[in-house]
Design an enzyme around this catalytic site. Structure first.
Site, PDB file in Angstrom:
ATOM      1  N   HIS A  79      -9.844  -3.112   9.765  1.00  0.00           N
ATOM      2  CA  HIS A  79      -9.775  -3.648   8.254  1.00  0.00           C
ATOM      3  C   HIS A  79     -10.287  -5.012   7.863  1.00  0.00           C
ATOM      4  O   HIS A  79     -10.504  -4.663   6.352  1.00  0.00           O
ATOM      5  CB  HIS A  79      -8.235  -2.911   7.553  1.00  0.00           C
TER       6      HIS A  79
ATOM      7  N   GLU B  94       0.846  -1.145  -0.137  1.00  0.00           N
ATOM      8  CA  GLU B  94      -0.593   0.518  -0.067  1.00  0.00           C
ATOM      9  C   GLU B  94       0.763   1.064  -0.325  1.00  0.00           C
ATOM     10  O   GLU B  94       1.465   1.626   0.902  1.00  0.00           O
ATOM     11  CB  GLU B  94      -0.757  -0.150   1.616  1.00  0.00           C
TER      12      GLU B  94
ATOM     13  N   GLU C 136      -5.605  -2.608  12.748  1.00  0.00           N
ATOM     14  CA  GLU C 136      -5.685  -3.808  11.525  1.00  0.00           C
ATOM     15  C   GLU C 136      -6.567  -4.827  11.582  1.00  0.00           C
ATOM     16  O   GLU C 136      -6.167  -5.516  10.166  1.00  0.00           O
ATOM     17  CB  GLU C 136      -4.229  -3.933  11.828  1.00  0.00           C
TER      18      GLU C 136
ATOM     19  N   MET D  33      -0.024  -2.649   8.750  1.00  0.00           N
ATOM     20  CA  MET D  33      -0.319  -2.889   7.621  1.00  0.00           C
ATOM     21  C   MET D  33      -1.338  -4.266   7.344  1.00  0.00           C
ATOM     22  O   MET D  33      -0.724  -5.398   7.942  1.00  0.00           O
ATOM     23  CB  MET D  33       0.307  -3.055   6.146  1.00  0.00           C
TER      24      MET D  33
ATOM     25  N   GLY E  91       3.137   1.888  10.459  1.00  0.00           N
ATOM     26  CA  GLY E  91       2.752   1.725  11.999  1.00  0.00           C
ATOM     27  C   GLY E  91       2.267  -0.061  11.814  1.00  0.00           C
ATOM     28  O   GLY E  91       2.821  -0.864  12.244  1.00  0.00           O
TER      29      GLY E  91
END
Length: 880
Positions: A308, A128, A305, A270, A268
């Site tokens: 997500h 990303e 995370e 992903m 931080g």
């Protein structure tokens, strides 16, 4: 490194891709300098019939080795390949075909840490936003979703661990000491969510039983010998998984969930599907090496995370202009998780302090942009506080406007309607309109307009009519790309506090009031309340219901009253903070005028009383006693800022508070001393927070080193040790005790990179121009590495972002040091260089001489040859 081309990408130019890639099969033969990547891409036309268009795939510094379609090697005349693009002109006359691409890359030479790179002996990816194109040629855009099957091959002794997205399929041995593993992810995903890890790491394992009874294997991989430090992260992961089921009804969907912690990482963490990759700062913790803030950060980032998986992975963003759709929404979700795990009031205050320190300056400076930008030159530069934190605030306002029940119904419909989609902000807002029947078009301007709205409020009480009238007025100042602004829908939670300190029952003669929320939609709006016999004190924007700047006609006595009695703890804190800010700005003007500031004894007593109020949890008291920072004061002053005078004003108030409350503070400091074994729970952390805030006050008078030195020597945990070290270094800089503590800390922790980051940061933030030379020396320290993002952020980044008097040294030396460092970082890692360079964003608010020196430093950076697109974009927008 991508050199800037000047290309601007615009939201209005979005067009769906003519080609899709429903299936991707990748084979990696991992090697430090010659990794071979075989990509077998099933290509399908969107139209369902043959296409006459060329297939254009993205690349970035790629070396093409071979190219075939349906197994036939292409003639060189039928395609054009550059490191940054592959264009195939001769396509089969079919709606579906397979392209085979082989590329060669050198992970060990990839210092940008984007795409596939090798660091500390381990292979890691970061795709990303546009890192996948550094691995193979692809339609590297978030709206192209593909099912991935990945085969990894590597030397079994050097790289025993082989991980990728999804579920493991098979593994085994190969000839010549090689081995392989195959992973399959059944959920279509965009290329930015691809991940692989190859290396030699330790692991802790656990399992989680979902609400439907499925067993999920959990693994957290870390450097050998650090496995025990991942225990808290594992606990946070399991709590996150359970919370998402209970609060949003969302269940994990794969058989395994893995986290890998690495030391060299630009971000931080992903959220790659099923294989989250983390900066080890947000995984590793024990009481000896991690502070309470580290524990809280691990809990929040692990949750973010994981969340997500649905808000970002199962539903992704159609294009990068919709970045806030996954990031702002997921930040909101992790904030709610942390509030439920800890203290809702304390968490909210911390969120707002961070928003004001980072996002408000962004909104008010040259880098201002809407929560959903309309254009960009470099997407990496839009991973900003506006997208994340203000994006979260916009979601919070939706909940405030709709109420909890309709908000949950809207979220349920969002997941039902858009699972498997690449969605837009319009899709997101539509579900809430559909479940509530409300028109959110005016509210949608929060996504589309940059800037922080200001709201002026005045209260009038007519005793004869037993009526209260509120006059409200909103405004939104021009920002660099928007001179004309439209009126916002601003939800303001409020209360009318009676003389007894309790909220009055309200009877609004206006349909703009719903319960305890005023819906401000007009430029000027009047709200009337009837049957109010006694004059109330207005408490408004409770819980920071809208991210605005509030100007209220209110006396100091009213603010004192709210600071002692407001039932909304955020608003109570806000009243106290406003009083302190007003005192600090007046002290600043006094110092600039050549006089010595004097402070209201009522304010000094309020601080002491708040510290002693046992009805308030210690964590809340710690925040209430923490004065506005130098950046907060600078924003309040506005223009012509003198950082030295700001520091002088703040130090004067700290000393006045300490002197007025010394005995009381000393008693509370002792009361908050820990007993028993260390625990990272919220209550214990709150006591340590209050104790360490009081230590700072008690160590302010000249020569007051004994208490801090004693705490440093006796500390049994990193929270207390680091706090004492910071107090010694900042309050008693240069004293024998401070020098000895810094040396001891370095000796104790020189082999612990994350702890040494704290050592560098504490020294980088010592107030005063002398720190410029100290930072220059520390950059030559054997423990400093310009290649490591954490180390750069802890020294160079902290110096510029958190040390106003040193960075803005009157002679310009701080700017020169920083500009040179930015260029040095940029040669290796353009993303990190661009992010730390945002420290210049408020340069125009300085007094003229500093302004000129800051501008010269920015110009010097801009004139450097072959700047990356990342850094040039930031510098040119900052100078514009």
């Amino acid at each position: 490194m991508r050199v800037d081309t000047g290309q601007v990408f615009k939201l209005e130019d979005y067009r769906p891709s003519e080609f899709l890639i429903p299936e991707t099969r990748l084979t990696f033969k991992l090697h430090p300098t010659r990794t071979l990547v075989q990509a077998d891409l099933t290509i399908r036309t969107r139209s369902g019939g043959p296409s006459n268009a060329a297939l254009v795939l993205d690349g970035d510094e790629l070396q093409l080795r071979s190219l075939s379609i349906n197994g036939t090697v292409l003639d060189a005349a039928s395609y054009q390949a550059t490191p940054d693009r592959l264009t195939i002109n001769a396509l089969p006359q079919a709606d579906t075909f397979t392209v085979q691409i082989e590329t060669e890359i050198a992970p060990e030479n990839n210092k940008a840490l984007s795409g596939l790179y090798r660091s500390s002996g381990n292979y890691t990816t970061q795709c990303e936003a546009e890192g996948f194109r550094r691995i193979t040629y692809f339609l590297d855009r978030p709206d192209v979703l593909s099912v991935y099957t990945v085969r990894l091959e590597a030397d079994a002794s050097e790289t025993p661990l082989l991980l990728s997205n999804g579920n493991p399929v098979e593994s085994g041995s190969l000839a010549d000491g090689q081995h392989y593993a195959v992973w399959h992810d059944p959920f279509p995903k965009p290329s930015y969510l691809f991940a692989l890890v190859g290396g030699n790491l330790g692991v802790i394992t656990d399992s989680f039983t979902t609400m439907s009874g499925r067993e999920v294997e959990l693994g957290i991989y870390v450097e050998h010998g650090k496995e025990a430090r991942a225990a808290y992260a594992m606990d946070a992961l399991k709590r996150s998984m359970r919370w998402d089921e209970e609060v949003f009804g969302l269940e994990y969907d794969l058989d395994v969930f893995n986290i890998v912690a690495v030391s060299d990482f630009n971000m931080g963490a992903m959220e790659n599907k099923g294989l989250n990759i983390f900066n080890d700062k947000y995984v590793l913790a024990d009481e000896v090496t991690a502070t309470d803030a580290d524990y809280a950060g691990i809990e929040a980032v692990i949750a973010h995370e994981y969340f997500h998986n649905w808000t970002g992975n199962r539903i992704t963003c159609r294009d990068w202009f919709q970045l806030c759709l996954k990031e702002g929404l997921t930040v909101y979700r992790d904030h709610e998780f942390s509030a439920d795990q800890r203290s809702r009031a304390v968490k909210r205050i911390a969120e707002v302090r961070g928003l004001r320190a980072q996002q408000f300056p962004e909104d008010q400076g040259p880098l201002a942009h809407p929560v959903r930008p309309r254009r960009y030159r470099e997407i990496n530069n839009f991973y900003t506080s506006t997208v994340y934190e203000k994006g979260s605030e916009v979601v919070r306002m939706i909940r405030t406007i709709l109420g909890a029940a309709d908000f949950r119904r809207g979220m349920d419909l969002y997941f039902e309607r858009h699972d498997g989609d690449a969605a837009t902000i319009e899709d997101f807002l539509k579900v809430f309109e559909d479940v509530s029947g409300r028109d959110l078009q005016q509210f949608a301007l929060w996504y589309h307009q940059a800037g922080t709205p200001s709201v002026q409020v005045a209260l009038r009480h007519d005793a004869a009519k037993r009526e209260v009238t509120l006059h409200l007025e909103q405004a939104l100042a021009p920002t660099p790309t928007e001179s004309s602004k439209r009126l916002m829908h601003i939800p303001l939670q409020f209360g009318l506090v009676g003389p007894d300190g309790h909220d009055m029952a309200v009877h609004a003669a206006d349909d703009s009031v719903e319960g305890d929320v005023i819906h401000l939609r007009k430029r000027q709006q009047t709200v009337r309340f009837t049957d109010v016999a006694e004059r109330p004190v207005l408490s408004i924007n409770r819980g920071f219901s809208a991210p605005i700047m509030l100007a209220m006609e209110q006396t100091a006595e009213d603010r004192m009253f709210l600071a002692r009695h407001d039932s909304d703890l955020f608003a109570r804190w806000q009243s106290m903070t406003t009083l302190a800010t007003q005192a600090l700005t007046q002290a600043y003007r006094t110092i600039r005028g050549g006089d010595t500031p004097v402070f209201d004894e009522a304010l000094l007593a309020l601080v002491g009383d708040t510290a002693s109020d046992a009805s308030l949890e210690p964590a809340y008291r710690a925040l209430a006693l923490s004065l506005p920072g130098e950046g907060d004061i600078a924003r309040e002053i506005g223009q012509g800022i003198d950082p030295d005078a700001i520091l002088g004003a703040r130090n004067a108030l700290v000393l006045a508070i300490a002197s007025a409350n010394a005995d009381r503070f000393a008693l509370i400091y002792e009361e908050m001393a820990a007993s028993g074994a260390f625990s990272p729970d919220a209550a214990s952390a709150g006591k340590r927070a209050l104790r360490n805030v009081l230590l700072d006050y008690l160590s302010t008078p000249a020569g007051a080193v004994e208490r801090a030195a004693s705490q440093y020597e006796r500390a049994t945990n990193m929270t207390d040790r680091a706090a004492a070290l910071a107090v010694l270094a900042h309050r008693q800089s240069g004293s024998p005790e401070a020098v000895a503590a810094l040396a001891d800390f370095e000796h104790r922790f020189r082999t612990e990179p994350l702890v040494m980051d704290k050592w560098f940061q504490i020294q980088a933030t010592v107030p005063g121009a002398a720190t410029v030379d100290a930072v220059r020396r520390l950059m030559r320290h054997e423990g400093f590495s310009i290649d490591n993002p954490n180390r750069v952020r802890s020294l160079v980044g902290a110096f510029a972002a958190a040390n106003q008097t040193a960075f803005h040294a009157a002679d310009g030396s701080g700017y020169t040091l920083f500009a040179d460092a930015v260029i040095e970082v940029e040669r290796r890692n353009p993303q990190v260089a661009a992010r730390i360079a945002t420290a210049f964003r408020s340069w125009r608010s300085l007094e003229p001489e500093r302004q000129d020196k800051a501008r010269q430093a920015l110009v010097a950076i801009s004139q450097h040859k072959d700047l990356s697109s990342d850094l040039r974009d930031i510098v040119e927008r900052t100078l514009a």
